[in-house]
Scaffold this motif. Structure first.
Motif, PDB file in Angstrom:
ATOM      1  N   ILE A 167      42.710  44.702  28.862  1.00  0.00           N
ATOM      2  CA  ILE A 167      43.021  44.953  30.278  1.00  0.00           C
ATOM      3  C   ILE A 167      41.781  44.741  31.135  1.00  0.00           C
ATOM      4  O   ILE A 167      41.835  44.102  32.212  1.00  0.00           O
ATOM      5  N   GLU A 168      40.661  45.220  30.670  1.00  0.00           N
ATOM      6  CA  GLU A 168      39.427  45.057  31.440  1.00  0.00           C
ATOM      7  C   GLU A 168      39.065  43.584  31.583  1.00  0.00           C
ATOM      8  O   GLU A 168      38.594  43.131  32.647  1.00  0.00           O
ATOM      9  N   THR A 169      39.271  42.818  30.518  1.00  0.00           N
ATOM     10  CA  THR A 169      38.976  41.368  30.572  1.00  0.00           C
ATOM     11  C   THR A 169      39.864  40.684  31.590  1.00  0.00           C
ATOM     12  O   THR A 169      39.410  39.842  32.382  1.00  0.00           O
ATOM     13  N   MET A 170      41.170  41.043  31.578  1.00  0.00           N
ATOM     14  CA  MET A 170      42.098  40.429  32.512  1.00  0.00           C
ATOM     15  C   MET A 170      41.751  40.793  33.951  1.00  0.00           C
ATOM     16  O   MET A 170      41.818  39.950  34.861  1.00  0.00           O
ATOM     17  N   GLN A 171      41.355  42.075  34.156  1.00  0.00           N
ATOM     18  CA  GLN A 171      40.969  42.476  35.510  1.00  0.00           C
ATOM     19  C   GLN A 171      39.738  41.711  35.977  1.00  0.00           C
ATOM     20  O   GLN A 171      39.638  41.293  37.143  1.00  0.00           O
ATOM     21  N   LYS A 172      38.786  41.507  35.090  1.00  0.00           N
ATOM     22  CA  LYS A 172      37.562  40.760  35.438  1.00  0.00           C
ATOM     23  C   LYS A 172      37.882  39.312  35.764  1.00  0.00           C
ATOM     24  O   LYS A 172      37.361  38.743  36.737  1.00  0.00           O
ATOM     25  N   GLU A 173      38.738  38.700  34.971  1.00  0.00           N
ATOM     26  CA  GLU A 173      39.113  37.302  35.218  1.00  0.00           C
ATOM     27  C   GLU A 173      39.841  37.174  36.544  1.00  0.00           C
ATOM     28  O   GLU A 173      39.673  36.196  37.289  1.00  0.00           O
ATOM     29  N   GLU A 174      40.701  38.199  36.845  1.00  0.00           N
ATOM     30  CA  GLU A 174      41.446  38.156  38.101  1.00  0.00           C
ATOM     31  C   GLU A 174      40.495  38.212  39.298  1.00  0.00           C
ATOM     32  O   GLU A 174      40.636  37.449  40.275  1.00  0.00           O
ATOM     33  N   ARG A 175      39.528  39.121  39.226  1.00  0.00           N
ATOM     34  CA  ARG A 175      38.582  39.220  40.335  1.00  0.00           C
ATOM     35  C   ARG A 175      37.774  37.927  40.489  1.00  0.00           C
ATOM     36  O   ARG A 175      37.500  37.463  41.585  1.00  0.00           O
ATOM     37  N   THR A 176      37.384  37.325  39.382  1.00  0.00           N
ATOM     38  CA  THR A 176      36.610  36.067  39.427  1.00  0.00           C
ATOM     39  C   THR A 176      37.425  34.955  40.059  1.00  0.00           C
ATOM     40  O   THR A 176      36.931  34.159  40.870  1.00  0.00           O
ATOM     41  N   ALA A 177      38.706  34.896  39.692  1.00  0.00           N
ATOM     42  CA  ALA A 177      39.563  33.837  40.227  1.00  0.00           C
ATOM     43  C   ALA A 177      39.734  33.988  41.730  1.00  0.00           C
ATOM     44  O   ALA A 177      39.761  33.007  42.479  1.00  0.00           O
ATOM     45  N   ILE A 178      39.827  35.242  42.171  1.00  0.00           N
ATOM     46  CA  ILE A 178      39.997  35.467  43.599  1.00  0.00           C
ATOM     47  C   ILE A 178      38.727  35.056  44.357  1.00  0.00           C
ATOM     48  O   ILE A 178      38.782  34.427  45.416  1.00  0.00           O
ATOM     49  N   LEU A 179      37.589  35.406  43.786  1.00  0.00           N
ATOM     50  CA  LEU A 179      36.327  35.084  44.471  1.00  0.00           C
ATOM     51  C   LEU A 179      36.040  33.594  44.488  1.00  0.00           C
ATOM     52  O   LEU A 179      35.423  33.066  45.420  1.00  0.00           O
ATOM     53  N   GLU A 180      36.455  32.901  43.468  1.00  0.00           N
ATOM     54  CA  GLU A 180      36.144  31.468  43.363  1.00  0.00           C
ATOM     55  C   GLU A 180      37.203  30.597  44.015  1.00  0.00           C
ATOM     56  O   GLU A 180      37.107  29.375  44.018  1.00  0.00           O
ATOM     57  N   ALA A 181      38.255  31.189  44.548  1.00  0.00           N
ATOM     58  CA  ALA A 181      39.307  30.368  45.184  1.00  0.00           C
ATOM     59  C   ALA A 181      38.737  29.680  46.446  1.00  0.00           C
ATOM     60  O   ALA A 181      37.993  30.304  47.212  1.00  0.00           O
ATOM     61  N   PRO A 182      39.040  28.343  46.745  1.00  0.00           N
ATOM     62  CA  PRO A 182      38.531  27.616  47.918  1.00  0.00           C
ATOM     63  C   PRO A 182      39.054  28.207  49.220  1.00  0.00           C
ATOM     64  O   PRO A 182      40.197  28.673  49.266  1.00  0.00           O
ATOM     65  N   ALA A 196      49.477  35.738  40.298  1.00  0.00           N
ATOM     66  CA  ALA A 196      50.359  36.641  39.496  1.00  0.00           C
ATOM     67  C   ALA A 196      49.762  36.837  38.111  1.00  0.00           C
ATOM     68  O   ALA A 196      49.239  35.875  37.521  1.00  0.00           O
ATOM     69  N   PHE A 197      49.828  38.039  37.635  1.00  0.00           N
ATOM     70  CA  PHE A 197      49.369  38.339  36.259  1.00  0.00           C
ATOM     71  C   PHE A 197      50.106  39.581  35.741  1.00  0.00           C
ATOM     72  O   PHE A 197      50.666  40.360  36.525  1.00  0.00           O
ATOM     73  N   ARG A 198      50.126  39.765  34.409  1.00  0.00           N
ATOM     74  CA  ARG A 198      50.816  40.886  33.741  1.00  0.00           C
ATOM     75  C   ARG A 198      49.766  41.849  33.184  1.00  0.00           C
ATOM     76  O   ARG A 198      48.831  41.442  32.519  1.00  0.00           O
ATOM     77  N   VAL A 199      49.937  43.102  33.499  1.00  0.00           N
ATOM     78  CA  VAL A 199      48.955  44.112  33.111  1.00  0.00           C
ATOM     79  C   VAL A 199      49.551  44.998  32.018  1.00  0.00           C
ATOM     80  O   VAL A 199      50.700  45.448  32.124  1.00  0.00           O
ATOM     81  N   VAL A 200      48.793  45.282  30.972  1.00  0.00           N
ATOM     82  CA  VAL A 200      49.198  46.180  29.869  1.00  0.00           C
ATOM     83  C   VAL A 200      48.167  47.290  29.765  1.00  0.00           C
ATOM     84  O   VAL A 200      46.975  47.002  29.678  1.00  0.00           O
ATOM     85  N   GLY A 201      48.596  48.502  29.800  1.00  0.00           N
ATOM     86  CA  GLY A 201      47.662  49.620  29.701  1.00  0.00           C
ATOM     87  C   GLY A 201      48.395  50.946  29.639  1.00  0.00           C
ATOM     88  O   GLY A 201      49.624  51.010  29.672  1.00  0.00           O
ATOM     89  N   THR A 202      47.641  52.027  29.539  1.00  0.00           N
ATOM     90  CA  THR A 202      48.251  53.354  29.503  1.00  0.00           C
ATOM     91  C   THR A 202      48.726  53.714  30.897  1.00  0.00           C
ATOM     92  O   THR A 202      48.411  53.031  31.890  1.00  0.00           O
ATOM     93  N   LEU A 203      49.465  54.804  30.988  1.00  0.00           N
ATOM     94  CA  LEU A 203      49.983  55.224  32.292  1.00  0.00           C
ATOM     95  C   LEU A 203      48.841  55.558  33.242  1.00  0.00           C
ATOM     96  O   LEU A 203      48.891  55.215  34.440  1.00  0.00           O
ATOM     97  N   GLU A 204      47.818  56.228  32.697  1.00  0.00           N
ATOM     98  CA  GLU A 204      46.686  56.572  33.552  1.00  0.00           C
ATOM     99  C   GLU A 204      45.980  55.313  34.067  1.00  0.00           C
ATOM    100  O   GLU A 204      45.538  55.233  35.231  1.00  0.00           O
ATOM    101  N   GLN A 205      45.856  54.310  33.184  1.00  0.00           N
ATOM    102  CA  GLN A 205      45.196  53.059  33.584  1.00  0.00           C
ATOM    103  C   GLN A 205      45.994  52.334  34.661  1.00  0.00           C
ATOM    104  O   GLN A 205      45.436  51.780  35.627  1.00  0.00           O
ATOM    105  N   LEU A 206      47.321  52.322  34.509  1.00  0.00           N
ATOM    106  CA  LEU A 206      48.154  51.622  35.498  1.00  0.00           C
ATOM    107  C   LEU A 206      48.103  52.332  36.839  1.00  0.00           C
ATOM    108  O   LEU A 206      48.107  51.700  37.914  1.00  0.00           O
ATOM    109  N   LYS A 207      48.073  53.699  36.789  1.00  0.00           N
ATOM    110  CA  LYS A 207      47.942  54.436  38.039  1.00  0.00           C
ATOM    111  C   LYS A 207      46.620  54.118  38.734  1.00  0.00           C
ATOM    112  O   LYS A 207      46.533  53.984  39.976  1.00  0.00           O
ATOM    113  N   ALA A 208      45.536  54.006  37.931  1.00  0.00           N
ATOM    114  CA  ALA A 208      44.223  53.673  38.504  1.00  0.00           C
ATOM    115  C   ALA A 208      44.222  52.281  39.133  1.00  0.00           C
ATOM    116  O   ALA A 208      43.625  52.038  40.203  1.00  0.00           O
ATOM    117  N   LEU A 209      44.925  51.347  38.498  1.00  0.00           N
ATOM    118  CA  LEU A 209      45.010  49.973  39.025  1.00  0.00           C
ATOM    119  C   LEU A 209      45.756  49.959  40.343  1.00  0.00           C
ATOM    120  O   LEU A 209      45.359  49.284  41.321  1.00  0.00           O
TER     121      LEU A 209
END
Length: 398
Positions: free
Chosen positions: A332-347, A371-384
């Motif tokens: 989940i952390e890797t996917m969140q990091k990739e998502e943030r990178t993609a947003i920052l690098e978008a033209p 769009a992306f799919r997130v997998v995590g515990t309930l606490e993690q999803l609430k934090a997201l």
């Protein structure tokens, strides 16, 4: 001629008891004549109490014969008449006196002199009864005849009850003398013998109890000394189950004690050479059965091993679950990091000139959609979700 006589009691010198029938060959026998009557074991002085006894009363009985009178006259027996049922009196049970306390002669002390004679016409009456009963049972019972049949039934019951009364009278006539004899027997025989047995048993017990106590002390002393020599202080005399009796010799009882101690000592030597020796010995002391003790310890350790295996399996499952959760969290952390990178690098488009911005002041900033799919515990999803809300991101739940 058939006569009835009563015997003379040698102890009291009187005539009494029931009357017995004899053939009589004396000349001109008279009531009260003292005669010599043959009996089973010889002869007995008797007195004639009845003349011309009805032969029908002795039918089927082989009578003995009186052929002579007694040399000396005797007192006439008390009571007249001839009882027709068995009777044994107290005088008939009298035992001979003994000046030297010898055992009394009990041979033929109780003798049935004559069986009761019961006259009946049962065979003759039986045919008539059967015919009468069959005839009654063949009647047809209807509304018109049931009253007559009721009368027939009542008559049959009446006849039966009358015959029952006759039967009971005969039975009582036979049993009453026996009951009288039994009372005399209890008084003269049963009670004295039983009282003597009780008194003698108590006296014997008073001696044997002391001898048993002495013998028990000797065996117990030997048991404790030999037990100590084998180092078996936990073994008590009661555990040996040695029953001390008068019939067992002291030597035999000591041998029993030795065998028990040797057996326990051998078992203890085997136990000390085994695994879990102390535990097995504790179990062995419960009942002194080696196989049972081994079985209990074996089952206990088997249960312990099973519990350990179950606990190890549970721990292994817990570790595996923890590793899986950590792996998901990393993903989940890797996917969140990739998502943030993609947003920052978008033209992004170049901003308009100042004058253009001025002409178009309300134009919204350019936005992008991913769009992306997130997998995590309930606490993690609430934090997201909280992160997206606080960052001002627009999102929708798929």
């Amino acid at each position: 001629m058939i006569v009835g006589v009563k015997y003379k009691n040698e102890r009291t010198g009187k005539y009494g008891g029931r009357a017995y029938s004899y053939n009589c060959e004396l000349e001109d026998p008279k009531d009260g004549d003292v005669v010599v009557a043959p009996v089973k074991d010889g002869e007995c002085e008797a007195v004639i109490v009845e003349l011309d006894v009805d032969p029908a009363t002795t039918e089927g009985i082989q009578l003995k014969t009186i052929t002579k009178r007694a040399e000396n006259a005797a007192d006439k027996a008390e009571g007249e008449g001839e009882p027709k049922t068995v009777n044994v009196s107290l005088d008939d049970l009298a035992l001979p006196d003994s000046a030297h306390q010898e055992a009394p002669s009990i041979e033929n002390a109780i003798v049935l002199k004559q069986l009761p004679i019961i006259e009946d016409r049962m065979r003759e009456l039986g045919g008539a009864v059967k015919e009468r009963v069959m005839q009654a049972c063949s009647l047809v019972c209807t509304e018109d005849t049931y009253k007559e049949i009721r009368k027939v039934r009542a008559q049959l019951n009446k006849e039966f009850n009358e015959l029952e009364e006759q039967r009971k009278k005969v039975k009582n006539a036979i049993l009453d003398p026996y009951k009288a004899f039994e009372n005399v027997y209890d008084e003269c025989v049963t009670k004295p013998y039983r009282q003597a047995d009780k008194q003698l048993a108590e006296r014997i017990r008073g001696v044997t109890d002391g001898l048993l106590a002495e013998k028990t002390d000797e065996v117990l002393k030997y048991f404790e000394e030999y037990r100590t020599s084998k180092g078996l202080d936990f073994l008590e005399f009661e555990h040996a189950n040695i029953r001390v009796t008068m019939s067992d010799s002291l030597k035999k009882l000591k041998e029993k004690a030795k065998d028990v101690i040797d057996h326990v000592a051998a078992d203890v030597d085997v136990i000390r050479s085994m695994e879990y020796a102390e535990e097995i010995l504790v179990e062995y002391k419960q009942d002194f059965m080696l196989n049972a003790a081994l079985s209990r310890v074996k089952e206990r350790h088997k249960a312990i091993e099973a519990a350990k295996a179950a606990e190890a399996s549970r721990m292994e499952r817990a570790i595996s679950q923890k590793k899986a959760e950590e792996s998901v969290q990393k993903e989940i952390e890797t996917m969140q990091k990739e998502e943030r990178t993609a947003i920052l690098e978008a033209p992004m488009e170049k901003p308009l000139e100042t004058e253009v911005k001025k002409t178009v002041p309300d134009e919204k900033p350019v936005t992008y959609t991913t769009a992306f799919r997130v997998v995590g515990t309930l606490e993690q999803l609430k934090a997201l979700k909280q992160f997206l809300n606080e960052g001002g991101y627009e999102y929708e739940q798929l």
